[in-house]
Design a protein around this motif. Structure first.
Motif, mmCIF file in Angstrom:
data_model
loop_
_atom_site.group_PDB
_atom_site.id
_atom_site.type_symbol
_atom_site.label_atom_id
_atom_site.label_comp_id
_atom_site.label_asym_id
_atom_site.label_seq_id
_atom_site.Cartn_x
_atom_site.Cartn_y
_atom_site.Cartn_z
ATOM 1 N N VAL A 59 -32.798 60.279 10.925
ATOM 2 C CA VAL A 59 -31.603 60.817 10.262
ATOM 3 C C VAL A 59 -31.411 62.276 10.683
ATOM 4 O O VAL A 59 -30.306 62.699 11.017
ATOM 5 N N ILE A 109 -24.380 61.620 8.064
ATOM 6 C CA ILE A 109 -25.256 60.546 7.621
ATOM 7 C C ILE A 109 -26.017 60.978 6.371
ATOM 8 O O ILE A 109 -26.492 62.101 6.284
ATOM 9 N N SER A 110 -26.108 60.071 5.416
ATOM 10 C CA SER A 110 -26.833 60.319 4.177
ATOM 11 C C SER A 110 -28.335 60.261 4.451
ATOM 12 O O SER A 110 -28.806 59.457 5.257
ATOM 13 N N TRP A 111 -29.082 61.114 3.756
ATOM 14 C CA TRP A 111 -30.536 61.166 3.960
ATOM 15 C C TRP A 111 -31.231 59.858 3.578
ATOM 16 O O TRP A 111 -32.326 59.576 4.051
ATOM 17 N N SER A 132 -30.099 56.859 4.278
ATOM 18 C CA SER A 132 -29.706 55.799 5.210
ATOM 19 C C SER A 132 -30.920 55.355 6.014
ATOM 20 O O SER A 132 -31.877 56.115 6.183
ATOM 21 N N LYS A 167 -36.352 59.290 7.972
ATOM 22 C CA LYS A 167 -35.780 60.626 7.756
ATOM 23 C C LYS A 167 -35.791 61.459 9.040
ATOM 24 O O LYS A 167 -34.898 62.274 9.247
ATOM 25 N N LYS A 184 -28.281 63.865 12.624
ATOM 26 C CA LYS A 184 -27.553 64.995 12.046
ATOM 27 C C LYS A 184 -27.455 66.149 13.043
ATOM 28 O O LYS A 184 -26.413 66.791 13.163
#
Length: 121
Positions: free
Chosen positions: A31, A41-43, A45, A28, A35
């Motif tokens: 990520v 990007i999805s959390w 991922s 995270k 971001k």
């Protein structure tokens, strides 16, 4: 043009430094760093710290997408990776090349779109 050079310079000096020093299981945090540099990007991922990303703002990772160890993402143009897709270790995704028919070898670029539930190794 100058803003792109400045963006890439800041990403390489600051972003990649903090990205690489995070422990493997701190997904995270990476990520969040991506971001902050413009990635969509999805959390949930998964991106490993040894992954080498040229430009986060040209990256889309959907839910549960994974960039594994030592992948190289040379995304001069957009790279979009679908849900539940995995880019395995040592994979090189490249969106740029040179026009071999041009005496000046001008840069050519095209996006890469990878669908859902895909495994590339």
């Amino acid at each position: 043009m100058k803003s792109n050079i400045l963006y890439l310079l800041i990403w390489r000096i600051i972003g990649k430094l903090f990205f690489r020093i995070t422990p493997s299981y701190f997904f995270k945090i990476r990520v969040l760093i991506l971001k902050l540099f413009g990635a969509k990007i999805s959390w949930d991922s998964i991106v490993y710290p040894s992954c080498d990303i040229y430009s986060p703002r040209n990256l889309i990772l959907k839910s549960k997408a994974c960039l594994s160890y030592k992948t190289i993402i040379y995304n001069v143009a957009l790279i979009s990776i679908g849900e539940n897709s995995c880019i395995s270790q040592f994979t090189f995704l490249c969106t740029a090349s040179h026009d071999i028919n041009d005496k000046f070898m001008k840069l050519k670029k095209s996006p890469i779109f990878i669908g859902d539930n895909v495994w590339i190794g």
